[in-house]
Design an enzyme around this catalytic site. Structure first.
Site, PDB file in Angstrom:
ATOM      1  N   GLY A  57       5.765  15.206  10.622  1.00  0.00           N
ATOM      2  CA  GLY A  57       5.953  16.021   9.434  1.00  0.00           C
ATOM      3  C   GLY A  57       7.287  16.728   9.472  1.00  0.00           C
ATOM      4  O   GLY A  57       7.924  16.824  10.539  1.00  0.00           O
ATOM      5  N   CYS A  84       5.159  13.001  17.006  1.00  0.00           N
ATOM      6  CA  CYS A  84       6.287  13.828  16.575  1.00  0.00           C
ATOM      7  C   CYS A  84       5.812  15.272  16.324  1.00  0.00           C
ATOM      8  O   CYS A  84       5.483  15.985  17.259  1.00  0.00           O
ATOM      9  CB  CYS A  84       6.947  13.212  15.345  1.00  0.00           C
ATOM     10  SG  CYS A  84       8.616  13.836  15.043  1.00  0.00           S
ATOM     11  N   TYR A  85       5.748  15.728  15.062  1.00  0.00           N
ATOM     12  CA  TYR A  85       5.245  17.072  14.785  1.00  0.00           C
ATOM     13  C   TYR A  85       3.840  17.252  15.339  1.00  0.00           C
ATOM     14  O   TYR A  85       3.470  18.334  15.803  1.00  0.00           O
ATOM     15  CB  TYR A  85       5.265  17.323  13.275  1.00  0.00           C
ATOM     16  CG  TYR A  85       4.719  18.670  12.853  1.00  0.00           C
ATOM     17  CD1 TYR A  85       5.466  19.832  13.019  1.00  0.00           C
ATOM     18  CD2 TYR A  85       3.449  18.777  12.280  1.00  0.00           C
ATOM     19  CE1 TYR A  85       4.967  21.069  12.629  1.00  0.00           C
ATOM     20  CE2 TYR A  85       2.940  20.002  11.878  1.00  0.00           C
ATOM     21  CZ  TYR A  85       3.703  21.149  12.051  1.00  0.00           C
ATOM     22  OH  TYR A  85       3.210  22.380  11.675  1.00  0.00           O
ATOM     23  N   HIS A 172       8.182   7.618  17.059  1.00  0.00           N
ATOM     24  CA  HIS A 172       7.260   7.070  16.061  1.00  0.00           C
ATOM     25  C   HIS A 172       6.844   5.647  16.423  1.00  0.00           C
ATOM     26  O   HIS A 172       7.574   4.689  16.119  1.00  0.00           O
ATOM     27  CB  HIS A 172       7.904   7.095  14.671  1.00  0.00           C
ATOM     28  CG  HIS A 172       8.042   8.467  14.107  1.00  0.00           C
ATOM     29  ND1 HIS A 172       7.052   9.058  13.356  1.00  0.00           N
ATOM     30  CD2 HIS A 172       9.042   9.383  14.216  1.00  0.00           C
ATOM     31  CE1 HIS A 172       7.433  10.280  13.001  1.00  0.00           C
ATOM     32  NE2 HIS A 172       8.634  10.499  13.511  1.00  0.00           N
ATOM     33  N   GLU A 174       4.656   3.896  15.028  1.00  0.00           N
ATOM     34  CA  GLU A 174       4.181   3.171  13.848  1.00  0.00           C
ATOM     35  C   GLU A 174       5.276   2.392  13.130  1.00  0.00           C
ATOM     36  O   GLU A 174       4.983   1.508  12.321  1.00  0.00           O
ATOM     37  CB  GLU A 174       3.502   4.129  12.867  1.00  0.00           C
ATOM     38  CG  GLU A 174       4.413   5.124  12.176  1.00  0.00           C
ATOM     39  CD  GLU A 174       4.648   6.410  12.948  1.00  0.00           C
ATOM     40  OE1 GLU A 174       5.012   7.419  12.324  1.00  0.00           O
ATOM     41  OE2 GLU A 174       4.477   6.398  14.186  1.00  0.00           O
ATOM     42  N   ASP A 230      -5.819  -7.410  -7.912  1.00  0.00           N
ATOM     43  CA  ASP A 230      -6.788  -6.346  -7.655  1.00  0.00           C
ATOM     44  C   ASP A 230      -8.025  -6.476  -8.530  1.00  0.00           C
ATOM     45  O   ASP A 230      -9.157  -6.465  -8.034  1.00  0.00           O
ATOM     46  CB  ASP A 230      -6.141  -4.970  -7.870  1.00  0.00           C
ATOM     47  CG  ASP A 230      -4.841  -4.822  -7.102  1.00  0.00           C
ATOM     48  OD1 ASP A 230      -4.686  -5.522  -6.086  1.00  0.00           O
ATOM     49  OD2 ASP A 230      -3.991  -4.028  -7.533  1.00  0.00           O
ATOM     50  N   SER A 232      -9.043  -9.047 -10.232  1.00  0.00           N
ATOM     51  CA  SER A 232      -9.730 -10.328 -10.025  1.00  0.00           C
ATOM     52  C   SER A 232     -10.621 -10.279  -8.791  1.00  0.00           C
ATOM     53  O   SER A 232     -11.774 -10.724  -8.815  1.00  0.00           O
ATOM     54  CB  SER A 232      -8.710 -11.460  -9.897  1.00  0.00           C
ATOM     55  OG  SER A 232      -7.953 -11.605 -11.073  1.00  0.00           O
ATOM     56  N   LYS A 372      -2.857  -3.388  -0.351  1.00  0.00           N
ATOM     57  CA  LYS A 372      -2.689  -4.630  -1.100  1.00  0.00           C
ATOM     58  C   LYS A 372      -2.880  -5.881  -0.238  1.00  0.00           C
ATOM     59  O   LYS A 372      -3.561  -6.835  -0.648  1.00  0.00           O
ATOM     60  CB  LYS A 372      -1.302  -4.661  -1.757  1.00  0.00           C
ATOM     61  CG  LYS A 372      -0.972  -5.956  -2.484  1.00  0.00           C
ATOM     62  CD  LYS A 372      -1.811  -6.155  -3.735  1.00  0.00           C
ATOM     63  CE  LYS A 372      -1.299  -5.281  -4.849  1.00  0.00           C
ATOM     64  NZ  LYS A 372      -1.945  -5.582  -6.151  1.00  0.00           N
TER      65      LYS A 372
END
Length: 516
Positions: A57, A84-85, A172, A174, A230, A232, A372
């Protein structure tokens, strides 16, 4: 439905990378959700996570009114990974010192001192590249903690508690720039938190069908079908649960791409075997949008009009539907509704925040927990043809948010032709599947040009194409110059009223993918 799987709670402290944490965890087939740090201990215990991640953050632990962490979460009841934060919060609440420092942003080389647990599989004799984005840092582990790794500028780039399952990293894991970040997160999930990798498309389908059947009961259900991935996937999933009690409604709202109505109707009837009602509501939508230019007002007008159309069609069809199916995705929810923490509403998606308060339907949103790419995998699990699964996203408000400023029939026609040429040339160049989303935008400005030795004062079209994994972050697509040149030449020559074409090279963040 996710309660049958091990799951991880991500507390969001406002990092631009929080959604990436969720993506990486889900890629390990472990379910997770993002929630604000204001969640109470009682709520967290009821949610029953196998592990908790404290995100990064922009704040400092010493700033006034900053988001904190309940010290009860740091007693060992739950395995916790602070990033991190999040690591600085752990240090601060554990009696350590967090030092303000010069902002460090970019790559760093990490040396692992303790290659167990979090860094299982790492060789202490070799450094590994990580990505840093911070100002404050920890120089000395707090009481009861030991350092696990360091960089040239961070004496404590990672730490752990001596006896409790509490871990922190100043970098990080990620982001893709941290070369072995997936291994670090995997070690936390499976070695430390003890998660089982059971979050799969097949499991999701089975659990969703059961949950939808329970929710719908014996009621009639309608689905707002757009023909995109989405809606469908949502329609097929609900059809498995309720069968012929589902009616799909495709609304021609006048904001569709060229030939979209015919394409969707033909393809859907051929492949799906689900009852489909096609409604021409172009005049109704354009009337609701007359004189409306502000993006949020457009979305709300479109959302309201959709509901009124569904309501009317349901009555006319005599099925008195009690539920409306929508293809809402997790990024829609994140962008539309602040989590109550540091995150803010970016924009209202018409199918999340743009619905009227007096809507007569209950909502069934079977994809609300998915990104998605997860929806695409579910679609393949359901046996949908690739022509559906592989389509670029198309927003519910359609061209209404791609005609910037006032919407008129004339301006829609200009954009429709330009967009059709753009997509046609992308396919001809064999680039469609490399691009996550591509579309044209009609700008609310005109520019001076010259055609046939005469002065013109006509429309400007902007082209947008991005690569992405989930729509939460995106990079602009580096077209070969000859392809862009060919697209521009065709649009200017073939679309009456356009004399200038530009290409958008903004990434997300700071820009969003759509312009409105």
């Amino acid at each position: 439905m996710s309660q049958t799987h091990d799951r991880v709670l991500i507390l969001d402290y406002g990092s631009q990378y929080t959604q990436l944490i969720a993506r990486r965890i889900r890629e390990e087939r472990v379910f997770c959700e993002i929630h604000p740090p204001t969640r109470s201990l009682e709520w967290i215990r009821e949610w029953a996570p196998k592990g908790i991640v404290l995100s990064g953050g922009p704040a400092s632990v010493y700033d006034p009114d900053v988001p904190g962490v309940d010290p009860a979460l740091l007693t060992g009841e739950f395995p916790v990974l602070g990033i991190c934060y999040g690591m600085q919060l752990m240090a601060h609440h554990s009696g350590g010192k967090v030092h303000p420092g010069t902002r460090e942003y970019g790559r760093a080389d990490l040396t692992v001192r303790d290659a167990a647990d979090l860094f299982e599989g790492f060789d202490p004799a070799e450094s590994t590249r990580v990505w840093c984005s911070h100002g404050d840092h920890v120089d000395t582990p707090p009481p009861g903690f030991v350092a696990l790794a360091s960089t040239a500028t961070l004496p404590v780039a990672a730490f752990r508690h001596e006896t409790l399952p509490l871990y922190g990293v100043q970098f990080h894991p990620e982001v893709a720039h941290t070369v072995r970040g997936e291994e670090i997160l995997s070690n936390f999930l499976f070695r430390i938190a003890g998660c089982e990798p059971t979050w799969t498309p097949g499991a999701f389908v089975g659990e969703s069908v059961a949950a939808i059947a329970e929710t719908a009961g014996d009621a009639q259900v309608i689905c707002g079908l757009s023909g995109g991935v989405d809606s469908s996937v949502a329609a097929v999933l609900v059809h498995r649960a309720v069968g012929d009690r589902l009616t799909c409604i495709f609304v021609d709202n006048g904001l569709l791409r060229k030939n979209e109505r015919e394409t969707v109707e033909r393809t859907f009837r051929r492949h799906m075997g689900i009852r489909l009602v096609v409604v021409d509501a172009r005049e109704e939508f354009l009337s609701a949008l007359a004189g409306v230019s502000e993006p949020e007002a457009k979305r709300k007008a479109i959302g309201n009009t959709f509901i009124r159309v569904f309501e009317r069609v349901s009555r006319d069809e005599g099925n008195d539907a009690k539920f409306l199916v929508q293809g809402t995705l997790y990024p829609d929810v994140i962008e539309s509704v602040s989590t109550g923490g540091p995150s803010v509403t970016i924009k209202t998606h018409h199918n999340v925040g743009g619905l009227p308060d007096d809507m007569p339907f209950g909502l069934i949103e079977p994809l609300r927990e998915l990104f998605k790419d997860e929806v695409r995998n579910v679609g393949r699990e359901l046996g949908l043809p690739e022509e559906f699964v592989g389509r670029h996203p198309f927003p519910g408000p359609g061209l209404g948010i791609r005609v910037l400023g006032e919407i008129t029939e004339e301006r829609l026609a200009v954009l429709r032709e330009a967009d059709s040429i753009y997509l046609e040339e992308i396919r001809a160049a064999g680039l469609y599947d490399e691009i996550w989303q591509a579309f044209a935008v009609l700008l609310p400005v005109k520019s001076v040009g010259v055609m046939g030795d005469g002065r013109t004062y006509e429309n400007v079209v902007a082209l947008r194409a991005v690569t992405s994994r989930d729509g939460m972050t995106a990079d602009w697509y580096p077209f070969p110059h000859d392809v862009l040149g060919r697209i521009s030449t065709r649009i200017i020559n073939e679309v009456k009223g356009v004399n200038r074409v530009t290409y958008d090279i903004s990434s997300k963040p700071p820009a969003t993918i759509e312009w409105e």
